[in-house]
Design a protein around this motif. Structure first.
Motif, mmCIF file in Angstrom:
data_model
loop_
_atom_site.group_PDB
_atom_site.id
_atom_site.type_symbol
_atom_site.label_atom_id
_atom_site.label_comp_id
_atom_site.label_asym_id
_atom_site.label_seq_id
_atom_site.Cartn_x
_atom_site.Cartn_y
_atom_site.Cartn_z
ATOM 1 N N PHE A 33 0.881 -1.171 0.000
ATOM 2 C CA PHE A 33 0.000 0.000 0.000
ATOM 3 C C PHE A 33 0.921 1.225 0.000
ATOM 4 O O PHE A 33 1.640 1.460 0.969
ATOM 5 C CB PHE A 33 -0.884 -0.051 1.251
ATOM 6 N N ASP A 63 -9.616 1.871 5.397
ATOM 7 C CA ASP A 63 -9.688 0.479 5.857
ATOM 8 C C ASP A 63 -9.870 -0.461 4.661
ATOM 9 O O ASP A 63 -9.265 -1.533 4.607
ATOM 10 C CB ASP A 63 -10.872 0.286 6.819
ATOM 11 N N ARG A 85 -6.635 -0.833 2.776
ATOM 12 C CA ARG A 85 -5.736 -1.711 3.528
ATOM 13 C C ARG A 85 -6.152 -3.170 3.365
ATOM 14 O O ARG A 85 -5.329 -4.061 3.165
ATOM 15 C CB ARG A 85 -5.743 -1.292 5.014
ATOM 16 N N ASP A 108 -3.974 -6.183 1.917
ATOM 17 C CA ASP A 108 -3.757 -7.416 2.676
ATOM 18 C C ASP A 108 -4.187 -8.637 1.875
ATOM 19 O O ASP A 108 -3.678 -9.740 2.072
ATOM 20 C CB ASP A 108 -4.524 -7.375 4.010
ATOM 21 N N ARG A 131 -1.194 6.116 6.580
ATOM 22 C CA ARG A 131 -1.756 4.771 6.785
ATOM 23 C C ARG A 131 -1.148 3.749 5.815
ATOM 24 O O ARG A 131 -1.347 2.556 5.958
ATOM 25 C CB ARG A 131 -3.282 4.804 6.568
ATOM 26 N N ASP A 188 1.947 1.721 3.611
ATOM 27 C CA ASP A 188 3.223 1.108 3.985
ATOM 28 C C ASP A 188 4.388 2.021 3.637
ATOM 29 O O ASP A 188 5.399 2.054 4.321
ATOM 30 C CB ASP A 188 3.421 -0.221 3.233
#
Ligand SMILES: Nc1ncnc2c1ncn2[C@@H]1O[C@H](COP(=O)(O)OP(=O)(O)OP(=O)(O)O)[C@@H](O)[C@H]1O
Ligand SMILES: [Mg+2]
Length: 223
Positions: free
Chosen positions: A36, A182, A185, A189, A206, A208
């Motif tokens: 991300f 969210d 993310r 993931d 937020r 990476d």
């Protein structure tokens, strides 16, 4: 790590009258599977220009770009169209849901284009992102934040390796922005490479990795 995008020496100029305006200058970049990455930078610094090139919406540039291990210069228009449809999802600041279709139908639209509508997949996405309650609603019956999240699920519908989001929270309040972040993310993931441009520093953190666009280049912020 699996590289999803690899860019070296990317330059881009716009012609204005008789002048050439250099927006991107010899820029290098890469993003891997499941990563991300966010990009921040002043207005006009070339962020959208950069995303549009990676998203195959603009092919007037110089430099080397590899998407999913393939050099773009080796692909013809038809191959690029398939790549765009199957492997790249795009989300913009202002949603573009079709008003006469339900949430589920909107999410299924990219699959329809491929002749592969399977509502069960769209429903599965809605469930994964806790939005199944609005599956049958029309865009005018849901909130701005929900619209933006549905546009994101639509971008994820064909299981893209790369999700590109140009200011996906630009139009949202804090609560809805948090929900969208969210979602991004969660997509990362799940293995999708997520590349987001934002004006919001808090949102950017937020991710990476945080990159700053300026002077035609990207520089990485140490976290
Ligand atoms: N089609 C175009 N023709 C000429 N110049 C353009 C074109 N599109 C963008 N530009 C210019 O290129 C520069 C970069 O624009 P871009 O849209 O990439 O900026 P940005 O970083 O996304 O800005 P913002 O944060 O406001 O969205 C700007 O100076 C803009 O005026
Ligand atoms: Mg922009």
């Amino acid at each position: 790590m699996d590289k999803i995008v690899e860019i070296s020496g990317l330059s881009k100029a716009y012609t204005q009258g008789h002048e050439q305006i250099l927006v991107l200058e010899e820029l290098d970049f890469s993003i891997s599977k499941g990563e991300f990455v966010s990009i921040v930078g002043p207005s006009g610094s070339g962020k959208s220009t950069f995303l549009n090139i990676i998203g195959l919406l603009d092919d007037t540039y110089s430099g080397g770009i590899k998407l999913f291990g393939k050099r773009l210069e080796d692909l013809d228009e038809a191959e690029k169209a398939v790549l765009r449809l199957k492997n790249i999802g795009f989300v913009f600041q202002f949603d573009s849901l079709l008003p006469e279709f339900t949430v589920l139908e909107n999410i299924e639209m990219p699959a329809r284009v491929l002749g592969e509508v399977q509502n069960v997949k769209g429903l599965d996405l809605l469930r994964r992102f806790d939005l199944e309650a609005i599956a049958g609603k029309f865009p005018m019956e849901i909130s701005g934040g929900e619209k933006q999240r549905v546009a994101m699920l639509r971008a994820l519908r064909n299981g893209p390796a790369l999700l590109i989001a140009d200011e996906p929270t630009g139009n949202l309040d804090r609560h809805n922005s948090a929900a969208v972040l969210d979602d991004l993310r969660r997509a990362a993931d799940g293995g999708t490479a997520v590349l987001m441009v934002t004006h919001n520093e808090e949102a950017a953190r937020r991710a990476d990795r945080l990159l700053r666009m300026g002077g035609g280049r990207l520089s990485e912020e140490k976290k």
